[in-house]
Design an enzyme around this catalytic site. Structure first.
Site, PDB file in Angstrom:
ATOM      1  N   SER A   1      -2.678   6.271  -7.637  1.00 49.56           N
ATOM      2  CA  SER A   1      -1.499   5.424  -7.480  1.00 49.56           C
ATOM      3  C   SER A   1      -1.775   4.384  -6.409  1.00 49.56           C
ATOM      4  O   SER A   1      -2.702   4.533  -5.597  1.00 49.56           O
ATOM      5  CB  SER A   1      -0.266   6.261  -7.090  1.00 49.56           C
ATOM      6  OG  SER A   1      -0.467   6.870  -5.822  1.00 49.56           O
ATOM      7  N   THR A   2      -0.985   3.354  -6.432  1.00 52.28           N
ATOM      8  CA  THR A   2      -1.064   2.296  -5.437  1.00 52.28           C
ATOM      9  C   THR A   2       0.328   2.036  -4.885  1.00 52.28           C
ATOM     10  O   THR A   2       1.338   2.246  -5.579  1.00 52.28           O
ATOM     11  CB  THR A   2      -1.625   0.997  -6.045  1.00 52.28           C
ATOM     12  OG1 THR A   2      -0.760   0.576  -7.101  1.00 52.28           O
ATOM     13  CG2 THR A   2      -3.020   1.200  -6.578  1.00 52.28           C
ATOM     14  N   GLY A   3       0.384   1.601  -3.668  1.00 49.97           N
ATOM     15  CA  GLY A   3       1.656   1.299  -3.031  1.00 49.97           C
ATOM     16  C   GLY A   3       1.528   0.110  -2.108  1.00 49.97           C
ATOM     17  O   GLY A   3       0.481  -0.553  -2.047  1.00 49.97           O
ATOM     18  N   LYS A   4       2.599  -0.153  -1.380  1.00 55.96           N
ATOM     19  CA  LYS A   4       2.612  -1.305  -0.493  1.00 55.96           C
ATOM     20  C   LYS A   4       1.746  -1.083   0.739  1.00 55.96           C
ATOM     21  O   LYS A   4       1.378  -2.037   1.417  1.00 55.96           O
ATOM     22  CB  LYS A   4       4.037  -1.615  -0.066  1.00 55.96           C
ATOM     23  CG  LYS A   4       4.752  -0.449   0.603  1.00 55.96           C
ATOM     24  CD  LYS A   4       6.201  -0.761   0.832  1.00 55.96           C
ATOM     25  CE  LYS A   4       6.949   0.443   1.436  1.00 55.96           C
ATOM     26  NZ  LYS A   4       8.385   0.161   1.619  1.00 55.96           N
TER      27      LYS A   4
ATOM     28  N   SER B   1      -0.932   1.650   0.821  1.00 58.18           N
ATOM     29  CA  SER B   1      -2.166   2.411   0.619  1.00 58.18           C
ATOM     30  C   SER B   1      -2.531   2.476  -0.852  1.00 58.18           C
ATOM     31  O   SER B   1      -1.726   2.147  -1.725  1.00 58.18           O
ATOM     32  CB  SER B   1      -2.021   3.841   1.165  1.00 58.18           C
ATOM     33  OG  SER B   1      -1.005   4.532   0.465  1.00 58.18           O
TER      34      SER B   1
ATOM     35  N   VAL C   1      -4.433   5.413  -3.391  1.00 59.04           N
ATOM     36  CA  VAL C   1      -4.744   6.843  -3.422  1.00 59.04           C
ATOM     37  C   VAL C   1      -5.759   7.103  -4.530  1.00 59.04           C
ATOM     38  O   VAL C   1      -5.547   6.698  -5.687  1.00 59.04           O
ATOM     39  CB  VAL C   1      -3.465   7.688  -3.643  1.00 59.04           C
ATOM     40  CG1 VAL C   1      -3.811   9.171  -3.657  1.00 59.04           C
ATOM     41  CG2 VAL C   1      -2.432   7.382  -2.567  1.00 59.04           C
TER      42      VAL C   1
ATOM     43  N   LYS D   1      -6.477   8.889   0.693  1.00 57.73           N
ATOM     44  CA  LYS D   1      -5.461   7.869   0.920  1.00 57.73           C
ATOM     45  C   LYS D   1      -6.082   6.766   1.766  1.00 57.73           C
ATOM     46  O   LYS D   1      -6.347   6.946   2.950  1.00 57.73           O
ATOM     47  CB  LYS D   1      -4.239   8.463   1.612  1.00 57.73           C
ATOM     48  CG  LYS D   1      -3.064   7.492   1.704  1.00 57.73           C
ATOM     49  CD  LYS D   1      -1.807   8.172   2.209  1.00 57.73           C
ATOM     50  CE  LYS D   1      -0.629   7.208   2.207  1.00 57.73           C
ATOM     51  NZ  LYS D   1       0.622   7.848   2.662  1.00 57.73           N
TER      52      LYS D   1
ATOM     53  N   ASP E   1      11.518   7.374   5.357  1.00 59.86           N
ATOM     54  CA  ASP E   1      11.359   6.740   4.041  1.00 59.86           C
ATOM     55  C   ASP E   1      11.549   7.785   2.947  1.00 59.86           C
ATOM     56  O   ASP E   1      10.860   7.775   1.928  1.00 59.86           O
ATOM     57  CB  ASP E   1       9.981   6.081   3.926  1.00 59.86           C
ATOM     58  CG  ASP E   1       9.878   5.176   2.700  1.00 59.86           C
ATOM     59  OD1 ASP E   1      10.928   4.682   2.233  1.00 59.86           O
ATOM     60  OD2 ASP E   1       8.756   4.966   2.201  1.00 59.86           O
TER      61      ASP E   1
END
Length: 508
Positions: free
Chosen positions: A249-252, A254, A256, A276, A392
């Site tokens: 997965s990707t996020g704002k 990091s 993974v 991560k 969060d």
């Protein structure tokens, strides 16, 4: 001896019959100019000479060979031509089949009598230092700024002169900017057009530099920069990981990756792990500094001079938060290793399939009710036992695995003594209450009730007015901050949390 005797000897010669001997002539006859002209006329009777030097000898301009200078020049031209041929063969032998060739052109004999009807091989040997097809720069005004005299004076402000000058200045653009044939067409560019072209060229250069910088020094979505890849490869070579399988997965903040565990200092590593990788650019998450600069644990180490150091603090912050949660018995990933901005943790899932988020899982009413009770209990444990606020918490950061709720993504978690810690907690309570109320959990408390249940502060609720409730929270935060500054210690004392091994952090 008489003539008959001479003839007999001639016939008996072992070399065969010999023709009559040529008549004898004096040296004066040989050197006579008349004999030379006669020989020249006889040689002219044989056509088809292919030698260019011979053609020059037969030309009308060179018919007169009485001049010694002309003969010397012809001989020198022939010598130069033979030297050039030999030099060409040496060059071909020296270069061979190499893609990069070296020219011997500067060593050839350039002479003024080379004819224009040369062969194709000789065309390659033309002196290219003066290219007749190269465009000349437009004529501009002299250094003094004007030309002419009297009424015919032309200054540098003349429209034609200025246009030509702008065209000549296009040659100073970057090499990748194609200016075309404008330099040889007497093109006249106005100041407005030239300035627009110059600004466009500069902007393109800066854009290219930014793209190169971003590619080399930042971690983009589903990709990592060369330094990060090197760190990951070192983990595999050291045996900490067997291999790295791919992006989960990707996020704002990091990216993974999933990997297969190996061993760490003769200690086993979980069979499945996640890496991560915190992004090394702050553009997508500019507000992250508020979560760390006011944290008492990292306040003295925070600085904005080096963004990479901030990212490493961010990774270390999540590692320490996970260690606290693990000690309190909260379901969360186990930390394996921290290497700069890469955090290796245990994988929550099975056989390369990650556990679903609470947002995506389909649960029955009873299971959803049990999940809500678990979340409330986890928030209380996080607040009282770990002295942390998730900051969060939502259905996106809670996983459903083995019938339990697991908490992830705690890099932004802060202590309740943070200047905005209670505000972050109120936001978490709002996210949790909203999600479970929409999911049909009748027992779900309101945001105010949940906040009081987690903190135990029992802030009064007046007609469910959120502004009044937030005012009370801000007043508590201010009072707590003053207490910390006055006493110089935390209101929630907690022993220093341990953690997994930290790799030496060298500045690079």
């Amino acid at each position: 001896m008489d003539q008959s005797g001479v003839a007999a000897q001639t016939q008996k010669s072992p070399w065969g019959s010999v023709g009559p001997a040529p008549p004898a002539c004096s040296l004066t006859d040989v050197m006579s100019e008349q004999l030379a002209r006669q020989l020249d006329e006889e040689n002219g009777a044989f056509p088809g000479l292919s030698d260019p030097a011979a053609d020059l000898l037969l030309s009308e301009d060179a018919a007169d060979t009485t001049s010694d200078l002309m003969l010397a020049q012809m001989l020198q031209m022939q010598f130069d031509r033979e030297f050039d041929d030999q030099l060409r063969r040496e060059e071909k032998k020296f270069n061979g089949d190499s893609k990069v060739s070296i020219s011997f052109e500067n060593y050839r004999m350039v002479h003024p009598y080379e004819d224009s009807d040369s062969s194709e091989d000789e065309v390659d040997w033309q002196d290219t230092r003066r290219d007749p097809y190269k465009a000349d720069k437009p004529q501009t005004t002299p250094r003094r700024g004007f030309s002419g005299k009297g009424k015919n004076i032309t200054t540098k402000h003349d429209e034609v002169m200025c246009g030509r000058k702008n065209t000549a200045r296009m040659d100073n653009f970057a090499p990748e900017v194609q200016v075309g044939d404008g330099l040889g067409m007497d093109l006249k560019l106005s100041n407005q057009v030239f300035n627009s072209l110059k600004r466009h060229c500069y902007s393109e250069q800066r854009r290219s530099a930014r793209l190169h910088e971003k590619k080399e020094h930042s971690t983009a979505e589903q990709a990592v920069d060369p330094r990060t890849r090197l760190l990951m490869y070192k983990m595999v070579n050291a045996g900490v990981l067997e291999n790295i399988n791919g992006c989960i997965s990707t996020g704002k903040e990091s990216v993974v990756f999933h990997g297969d565990g190996g061993s760490l200092e003769e200690q086993p590593v979980p069979e499945e792990v996640v890496l991560k990788v915190f992004k090394t650019t702050l553009n997508e998450f500019k507000t992250r500094d508020r979560y760390i600069k006011d944290d008492q644990r990292f306040k003295d180490r925070f600085g904005k001079q080096n963004p990479r150091k901030i990212i490493r603090l961010w990774a270390e912050k999540e590692m320490r938060n996970l260690s606290r949660m693990k000690k309190a018995g909260i379901p969360c990933p186990d930390v394996v290793l921290l290497k700069k901005h890469i955090l290796v943790m245990s994988f929550i899932g099975k056989e390369h399939v990650p556990a679903p988020k609470l947002k995506d899982v389909k649960l029955g009413s009873e299971e959803m009710k049990g999940a809500y009770q678990q979340v409330v209990q986890l928030m209380q444990q996080l607040y009282h036992d770990c002295n942390l606020v998730h900051a969060d918490l939502s259905e996106y950061n809670m996983l459903w695995h083995q019938g339990k709720v697991w908490l992830i993504d705690v890099s932004q978690s802060v202590e309740p003594t943070h200047p905005h810690g209670l505000e972050f907690l109120f936001r978490d309570c709002r996210n949790v209450s909203t999600f479970f109320q929409k999911s049909g959990v009748a027992e779900a408390m309101s945001v105010y009730e949940l906040f009081n249940a987690v903190t135990g502060l029992n802030i009064p609720v007046v007609a469910e007015d959120e502004s009044l409730f937030m005012a009370e929270i801000v007043a508590l935060e201010k009072k707590q901050e003053d207490h910390i500054q006055r006493r110089g210690k935390k209101t929630f004392p907690l022993t220093e949390d341990g953690g997994p091994p930290l790799e030496p952090d060298f500045d690079d």
